[in-house]
Scaffold this motif. Structure first.
Motif, PDB file in Angstrom:
ATOM      1  N   PRO A 162       0.833  -1.218   0.000  1.00  0.00           N
ATOM      2  CA  PRO A 162       0.000   0.000   0.000  1.00  0.00           C
ATOM      3  C   PRO A 162       0.861   1.259   0.000  1.00  0.00           C
ATOM      4  O   PRO A 162       1.910   1.302   0.646  1.00  0.00           O
ATOM      5  CB  PRO A 162      -0.804  -0.134   1.300  1.00  0.00           C
ATOM      6  CG  PRO A 162      -0.831  -1.596   1.587  1.00  0.00           C
ATOM      7  CD  PRO A 162       0.485  -2.138   1.111  1.00  0.00           C
ATOM      8  N   PHE A 163       0.418   2.279  -0.727  1.00  0.00           N
ATOM      9  CA  PHE A 163       1.153   3.529  -0.809  1.00  0.00           C
ATOM     10  C   PHE A 163       0.803   4.427   0.376  1.00  0.00           C
ATOM     11  O   PHE A 163      -0.375   4.605   0.702  1.00  0.00           O
ATOM     12  CB  PHE A 163       0.824   4.267  -2.114  1.00  0.00           C
ATOM     13  CG  PHE A 163       1.523   3.697  -3.329  1.00  0.00           C
ATOM     14  CD1 PHE A 163       2.290   2.555  -3.249  1.00  0.00           C
ATOM     15  CD2 PHE A 163       1.400   4.336  -4.556  1.00  0.00           C
ATOM     16  CE1 PHE A 163       2.934   2.039  -4.370  1.00  0.00           C
ATOM     17  CE2 PHE A 163       2.039   3.827  -5.688  1.00  0.00           C
ATOM     18  CZ  PHE A 163       2.805   2.676  -5.588  1.00  0.00           C
ATOM     19  N   ARG A 227      -2.455  11.850 -16.303  1.00  0.00           N
ATOM     20  CA  ARG A 227      -3.014  13.108 -16.825  1.00  0.00           C
ATOM     21  C   ARG A 227      -3.842  13.849 -15.789  1.00  0.00           C
ATOM     22  O   ARG A 227      -3.853  15.076 -15.758  1.00  0.00           O
ATOM     23  CB  ARG A 227      -3.865  12.813 -18.063  1.00  0.00           C
ATOM     24  CG  ARG A 227      -3.052  12.296 -19.242  1.00  0.00           C
ATOM     25  CD  ARG A 227      -3.914  12.132 -20.478  1.00  0.00           C
ATOM     26  NE  ARG A 227      -3.124  11.662 -21.620  1.00  0.00           N
ATOM     27  CZ  ARG A 227      -3.635  11.458 -22.829  1.00  0.00           C
ATOM     28  NH1 ARG A 227      -4.927  11.672 -23.052  1.00  0.00           N
ATOM     29  NH2 ARG A 227      -2.855  11.042 -23.812  1.00  0.00           N
ATOM     30  N   GLU A 228      -4.549  13.117 -14.955  1.00  0.00           N
ATOM     31  CA  GLU A 228      -5.414  13.763 -13.975  1.00  0.00           C
ATOM     32  C   GLU A 228      -5.350  13.003 -12.658  1.00  0.00           C
ATOM     33  O   GLU A 228      -5.965  11.947 -12.509  1.00  0.00           O
ATOM     34  CB  GLU A 228      -6.859  13.825 -14.481  1.00  0.00           C
ATOM     35  CG  GLU A 228      -7.773  14.640 -13.587  1.00  0.00           C
ATOM     36  CD  GLU A 228      -9.162  14.811 -14.180  1.00  0.00           C
ATOM     37  OE1 GLU A 228     -10.065  15.226 -13.444  1.00  0.00           O
ATOM     38  OE2 GLU A 228      -9.339  14.513 -15.384  1.00  0.00           O
ATOM     39  N   GLY A 229      -4.590  13.560 -11.703  1.00  0.00           N
ATOM     40  CA  GLY A 229      -4.482  12.933 -10.402  1.00  0.00           C
ATOM     41  C   GLY A 229      -5.538  13.461  -9.449  1.00  0.00           C
ATOM     42  O   GLY A 229      -6.038  14.586  -9.607  1.00  0.00           O
ATOM     43  N   ALA A 237      -3.097   8.421  -3.460  1.00  0.00           N
ATOM     44  CA  ALA A 237      -2.248   7.270  -3.127  1.00  0.00           C
ATOM     45  C   ALA A 237      -2.868   5.981  -3.644  1.00  0.00           C
ATOM     46  O   ALA A 237      -2.178   5.120  -4.217  1.00  0.00           O
ATOM     47  CB  ALA A 237      -2.035   7.196  -1.614  1.00  0.00           C
ATOM     48  N   ARG A 238      -4.179   5.848  -3.479  1.00  0.00           N
ATOM     49  CA  ARG A 238      -4.865   4.650  -3.978  1.00  0.00           C
ATOM     50  C   ARG A 238      -4.874   4.620  -5.508  1.00  0.00           C
ATOM     51  O   ARG A 238      -4.730   3.553  -6.120  1.00  0.00           O
ATOM     52  CB  ARG A 238      -6.289   4.596  -3.409  1.00  0.00           C
ATOM     53  CG  ARG A 238      -6.339   4.208  -1.936  1.00  0.00           C
ATOM     54  CD  ARG A 238      -7.758   3.958  -1.475  1.00  0.00           C
ATOM     55  NE  ARG A 238      -8.446   5.189  -1.171  1.00  0.00           N
ATOM     56  CZ  ARG A 238      -8.459   5.766   0.040  1.00  0.00           C
ATOM     57  NH1 ARG A 238      -7.793   5.213   1.049  1.00  0.00           N
ATOM     58  NH2 ARG A 238      -9.126   6.880   0.253  1.00  0.00           N
ATOM     59  N   GLN A 239      -5.042   5.782  -6.131  1.00  0.00           N
ATOM     60  CA  GLN A 239      -5.036   5.855  -7.588  1.00  0.00           C
ATOM     61  C   GLN A 239      -3.678   5.440  -8.155  1.00  0.00           C
ATOM     62  O   GLN A 239      -3.607   4.657  -9.112  1.00  0.00           O
ATOM     63  CB  GLN A 239      -5.374   7.284  -8.034  1.00  0.00           C
ATOM     64  CG  GLN A 239      -5.309   7.495  -9.553  1.00  0.00           C
ATOM     65  CD  GLN A 239      -5.471   8.959  -9.950  1.00  0.00           C
ATOM     66  OE1 GLN A 239      -5.657   9.835  -9.098  1.00  0.00           O
ATOM     67  NE2 GLN A 239      -5.384   9.226 -11.237  1.00  0.00           N
ATOM     68  N   LEU A 240      -2.614   5.957  -7.556  1.00  0.00           N
ATOM     69  CA  LEU A 240      -1.267   5.638  -8.038  1.00  0.00           C
ATOM     70  C   LEU A 240      -0.916   4.176  -7.770  1.00  0.00           C
ATOM     71  O   LEU A 240      -0.263   3.527  -8.593  1.00  0.00           O
ATOM     72  CB  LEU A 240      -0.249   6.568  -7.375  1.00  0.00           C
ATOM     73  CG  LEU A 240      -0.361   8.046  -7.770  1.00  0.00           C
ATOM     74  CD1 LEU A 240       0.542   8.900  -6.890  1.00  0.00           C
ATOM     75  CD2 LEU A 240      -0.005   8.240  -9.239  1.00  0.00           C
ATOM     76  N   LEU A 245       0.088  -1.178  -9.923  1.00  0.00           N
ATOM     77  CA  LEU A 245      -0.352  -2.571  -9.916  1.00  0.00           C
ATOM     78  C   LEU A 245      -0.805  -2.999 -11.318  1.00  0.00           C
ATOM     79  O   LEU A 245      -0.535  -4.125 -11.763  1.00  0.00           O
ATOM     80  CB  LEU A 245      -1.481  -2.754  -8.911  1.00  0.00           C
ATOM     81  CG  LEU A 245      -1.945  -4.192  -8.637  1.00  0.00           C
ATOM     82  CD1 LEU A 245      -0.797  -5.043  -8.127  1.00  0.00           C
ATOM     83  CD2 LEU A 245      -3.095  -4.188  -7.639  1.00  0.00           C
ATOM     84  N   ARG A 246      -1.462  -2.094 -12.024  1.00  0.00           N
ATOM     85  CA  ARG A 246      -1.892  -2.390 -13.403  1.00  0.00           C
ATOM     86  C   ARG A 246      -0.667  -2.636 -14.289  1.00  0.00           C
ATOM     87  O   ARG A 246      -0.646  -3.577 -15.109  1.00  0.00           O
ATOM     88  CB  ARG A 246      -2.723  -1.221 -13.956  1.00  0.00           C
ATOM     89  CG  ARG A 246      -3.259  -1.479 -15.376  1.00  0.00           C
ATOM     90  CD  ARG A 246      -3.728  -0.204 -16.029  1.00  0.00           C
ATOM     91  NE  ARG A 246      -2.642   0.730 -16.289  1.00  0.00           N
ATOM     92  CZ  ARG A 246      -1.786   0.613 -17.301  1.00  0.00           C
ATOM     93  NH1 ARG A 246      -1.877  -0.415 -18.149  1.00  0.00           N
ATOM     94  NH2 ARG A 246      -0.812   1.498 -17.470  1.00  0.00           N
TER      95      ARG A 246
END
Length: 253
Positions: A162-163, A227-229, A237-240, A245-246
């Motif tokens: 986890p980040f 492009r859009e954080g 953190a969850r998005q990154l 992971l992808r």
């Protein structure tokens, strides 16, 4: 010590080569960075680190491949496997690293981390997170590429930890470019998790000696610009994490 006994000439030769490269790196720092004016020092340090990293990768016979556009500025978040990550990423682009405080006290390499302008963070002292964020923001404002390992520690590579969100505030402000990276290693004659990755309770000198016994190591880095954080750092953190992971799953195909 078995690795030294199995490949005595290779290990001994590479250790002498490593010592020579470290001496040369220190000499080059004195020539190119020690007398720089304050406003030009960060870029001089980053260029010095890139050149030194490229030379050190040859000592360990690390062959690097990458996909995607290498970021040149802004914040790059990446998974963390080993001290080799710094060499691999720095060789690809001039950058500034954020590292845990313990690295400062590593023999030899801690001194070089300080020379490179690394931003050190006390993971256990949350009160100092604000000061670290300010240092990251200052580096970003100069147009530097800042590399952050938001897992907070290294791993064996089986999963992405986890980040942590505490140092992502500059990215959440959405004023600087943001990119994600996924790094992995391959080893023809050994176990990447135990012989390339540096984690658990490993100690650096035996790990380094064993690494010098390997014929070659392959490193690959995958980059993707975000492009859009998310403006909320915990959501970011969850998005990154999901993006790295992808990339890990895509690389396994």
């Amino acid at each position: 010590m078995n690795s030294w006994l199995n490949h005595p000439l290779r290990v001994t030769g590479r250790l002498f080569w490593l010592g020579g490269e470290l001496f040369l790196a220190a000499l080059n720092y004195g020539i190119h960075c020690a007398l720089c004016q304050r406003n030009s020092l960060p870029s001089a340090r980053a260029a010095w680190l890139q050149n030194s990293s490229r030379r050190l990768l040859r000592v360990f016979q690390i062959e690097t491949q990458f996909s995607g556009n290498i970021p040149s500025r802004g914040l790059l978040v990446c998974n963390h496997l080993s001290y080799l990550d710094i060499l691999v990423l720095a060789a690809l682009a001039p950058c500034v690293f954020v590292a845990k405080q313990e690295v400062k006290h590593w023999p030899v390499f801690g001194g070089f981390a300080k020379l490179a302008g690394t931003v050190f963070v006390h993971r256990e002292q949350r009160m100092q997170a604000g000061q670290t964020v300010d240092k990251i923001e200052t580096a970003l404002r100069t147009g530097a590429l800042v590399v952050l390992f938001p897992e907070g520690t290294s791993s064996g590579g089986e999963s992405i930890l986890p980040f942590k969100s505490s140092l992502l505030e500059p990215a959440a402000r959405q004023t600087h470019p943001l990119a994600a990276g996924f790094l992995r290693y391959e080893l023809g004659n050994g176990d990447v998790s135990e012989e390339v990755c540096y984690w658990k309770d490993m100690t650096i000198v035996p790990h380094l000696i064993n690494l010098c016994s390997k014929r070659a190591v392959q490193a690959s880095v995958h980059f993707n610009h975000i492009r859009e954080g998310n403006a909320d750092r915990k959501q970011l953190a969850r998005q990154l994490h999901a993006e790295v992971l992808r990339m890990k799953r895509a690389a396994a195909i």
